[in-house]
Design a protein around this motif. Sequence first.
Motif, mmCIF file in Angstrom:
data_model
loop_
_atom_site.group_PDB
_atom_site.id
_atom_site.type_symbol
_atom_site.label_atom_id
_atom_site.label_comp_id
_atom_site.label_asym_id
_atom_site.label_seq_id
_atom_site.Cartn_x
_atom_site.Cartn_y
_atom_site.Cartn_z
ATOM 1 N N GLN A 1 11.121 21.028 122.247
ATOM 2 C CA GLN A 1 11.101 19.657 122.753
ATOM 3 C C GLN A 1 10.001 18.839 122.093
ATOM 4 O O GLN A 1 8.948 19.352 121.715
ATOM 5 C CB GLN A 1 10.927 19.656 124.266
ATOM 6 N N GLN B 1 8.237 14.552 122.109
ATOM 7 C CA GLN B 1 8.022 13.383 122.959
ATOM 8 C C GLN B 1 8.855 12.197 122.462
ATOM 9 O O GLN B 1 9.045 12.005 121.260
ATOM 10 C CB GLN B 1 6.544 12.999 122.968
ATOM 11 N N PRO C 1 7.325 19.247 117.632
ATOM 12 C CA PRO C 1 7.908 20.196 118.589
ATOM 13 C C PRO C 1 6.891 21.248 118.997
ATOM 14 O O PRO C 1 6.058 21.682 118.192
ATOM 15 C CB PRO C 1 9.072 20.822 117.804
ATOM 16 N N GLU D 1 10.902 13.122 127.248
ATOM 17 C CA GLU D 1 10.971 14.206 126.285
ATOM 18 C C GLU D 1 12.316 14.222 125.571
ATOM 19 O O GLU D 1 13.358 13.960 126.180
ATOM 20 C CB GLU D 1 10.739 15.552 126.976
ATOM 21 N N VAL D 2 12.265 14.524 124.292
ATOM 22 C CA VAL D 2 13.471 14.807 123.510
ATOM 23 C C VAL D 2 13.769 16.290 123.688
ATOM 24 O O VAL D 2 12.916 17.128 123.395
ATOM 25 C CB VAL D 2 13.260 14.479 122.026
ATOM 26 N N PRO D 3 14.947 16.648 124.192
ATOM 27 C CA PRO D 3 15.198 18.060 124.511
ATOM 28 C C PRO D 3 15.247 18.950 123.276
ATOM 29 O O PRO D 3 15.518 18.491 122.163
ATOM 30 C CB PRO D 3 16.553 18.024 125.230
ATOM 31 N N SER D 4 14.999 20.228 123.487
ATOM 32 C CA SER D 4 15.067 21.216 122.414
ATOM 33 C C SER D 4 16.524 21.444 122.009
ATOM 34 O O SER D 4 17.457 21.070 122.737
ATOM 35 C CB SER D 4 14.441 22.530 122.870
ATOM 36 N N TYR E 1 22.154 16.447 119.180
ATOM 37 C CA TYR E 1 20.705 16.483 119.390
ATOM 38 C C TYR E 1 20.101 15.192 118.852
ATOM 39 O O TYR E 1 20.795 14.373 118.222
ATOM 40 C CB TYR E 1 20.078 17.724 118.743
ATOM 41 N N VAL F 1 19.124 9.922 124.202
ATOM 42 C CA VAL F 1 18.311 10.916 124.907
ATOM 43 C C VAL F 1 18.386 10.719 126.416
ATOM 44 O O VAL F 1 18.453 11.687 127.189
ATOM 45 C CB VAL F 1 16.845 10.843 124.431
#
Length: 713
Positions: free
Chosen positions: A639, A641, A608, A649-652, A688, A268
Amino acid sequence: MSAHRFTKGQGILKPSAIALAVTSASFALADEPNDLSSTTLDTLTVSSETYRNTATKNQLNNQVTPQSISVISGEALDQQGADSLSEAVRYTSGINTELRGGAVTRLDLFNIRGFINYQNYFDGLQLLYNDWNLQPQIDGAAIEQVEVFKGPTSALYGYMPPGGMVNIISKAPQDDPEHSVELTVGSDNKREAEFDSTGAINEQLNYRVVGAIRQQDAQAVTAEEERIMIAPSLDWQASDDTLVNVNFYYQQDPKMGIYTSLPAKGTVLSNINGPLSSDAYSGDANWNTYDKEVALLGFKVDHKINDQWHFLQNTRIMDATAYQENTYSTGLAADERTLSRRAYLTDEHSKGITLDNQFAAELQQGEATHHLLLGLDYSKLKSDIRYEDAATSSIDLYNPDHYQISRASLDFAASGYSSDFTIEKEQVGVYLQDQIEWGNWVFLGGLRHDRFESSEQGIKYGANQDTQLSQRFTSGRAGVLHQFDNGVAPYVNYAQSYEPVSGSDRQGNTFDPSEGEQIEVGMKFSGRDTVATLAGYQIVKTKVKTRDPDGTAYDLIQVGEVRSRGIEADVTHYLNDEWDMRLALTIQDSEVTKDNSGLQGKTPIWVPDRQASVWLNYQPIDGALAGFDVGLGARYVGQMQIDAQNSGEVPSVTLFDASLGYDLASLSPSLDGASVRFSVSNLTDETYYSCYDSDNCWFGAERSLELSARYQF
């Protein structure tokens, strides 16, 4: 209503099946929109007399139930190429399956309406889970349909997280003979064979046998997956009033990929050495074993007592083992490439029983019809667990040597973590429910009382362990729904849940169960070419453990609170005779609202903020493309956490899936029953992630291709 079709062998959804697949309410299309209550059970893809809807434990259609439930039909599962439970529910609103990435397949783990859930159900009975590594799974080849019951479910099922539950419905014996064999090849050297055979033995006996064998390379380098499954079942019509079902499910997983994680830096987050590959592995091929064996023996008795009363007993006995050798990380060095590790093993054996006794009646009182349910259920699990842990060599993530560990080099005795203990859990619940139909009104009320007891005894992490837990809880639910003549059915409900909480505060007072409460307002709609639902909810979970501000860092009290609220919208629409579409949308906000350890105001992990999905089906009736069916899907996961502290943040991500099937009978009548299907998951091969914290992240599933050939006769 315009005509729609279902061609046997192609996996295309007939109207009733697509109506079941709408991802927030399960209800079939009525011929007339002003008569929703006339929808009967024969529209369901499940035709077993012992089947009961997950949301009510009765045979009433879910359209008249004032609470959200999503049903994914077997036809939808076939078309989307779902081999696992996670793949089955990923086009369902309110549920997030992207928790531990694409390489970890040994757990069916979900986040439903903002709350994590490891506990799944199979034919209405709990798949007993020991809270360690031994979670029974059901293979996709044995699944008829999947039902997601959203919100608190304790009024019917006892202890459960407040977000909801997943219930798997098995393939049941049928009167009409039908047989199929299917062969599949795919990415990562996948090879799979399945068979399904059902029919009547004589006037009293119907049978079904389902089986599968699968081998493939796992996503992470050096790892593999294997599975063998067989599931025979038998229906015996003992008399005009009594049906007996005996079912057995056996599954062995000699290899189940990996369970290790990767640091956030390199996945990430940026790393000075560059990004890691999506097949990166932090473990060791010499110390990576997961061998699981699960046997489930079930019995059902459905007896008609008289014209009003029925009795159903549903019982399952489980015997399961799992042996694991694995590693876990203890930190990333300053060079951002050297990962320190420890090696561990677990050896687990679980035995258990779960049963549910239900008395159901349909009673008329004036203009009101009461669908009464009285039940008593019981479950018991005993699990013996051995755990060993030892220091081992570190690994260079950017130039890995996956063959460093030798058994002789591991000194488990010196670690102080050696464990050999037994977990026992027992639950007894008594419940009462009444679902009343009065004109266009439906009223639902239920109440349940549970006694839950558990213990841990033996040596755990090098110390004597002898803990006992005994808790009681009464939970309820209430709802009302009104059916308008134009097909609109608004509803409101209130529901409670509970979960056992172990431990005690610094005064020695044992903790109470945590509690969950939901308020949900929604609307269901059934029209000529459209079925839809809209639901808004708020769930508050209280009595969560948090730090005691007047004690040490290890003292806890039960004043924590988590709130989750959101909106879910679902639509299935027939554009014309050849096109149909399923759409799901989730907007949710989850927050720790009370806490003493710095988490107040934070968003829990794996939640999310937005989710959306759409699946489009096309089946031409005539012309050059007749015989084909095409499916195209898109899934958006917003996104999340990185950790509980919300440090990043973990991206969308937006993912695309596709399916192309062809009925070979269109080429020649001699090929009747033969079909082929090509399916793709993550079509564009998006990279992802998901994360538990900055030390534990996972890559999502890479692009996978499958080609299958099926013959039905």
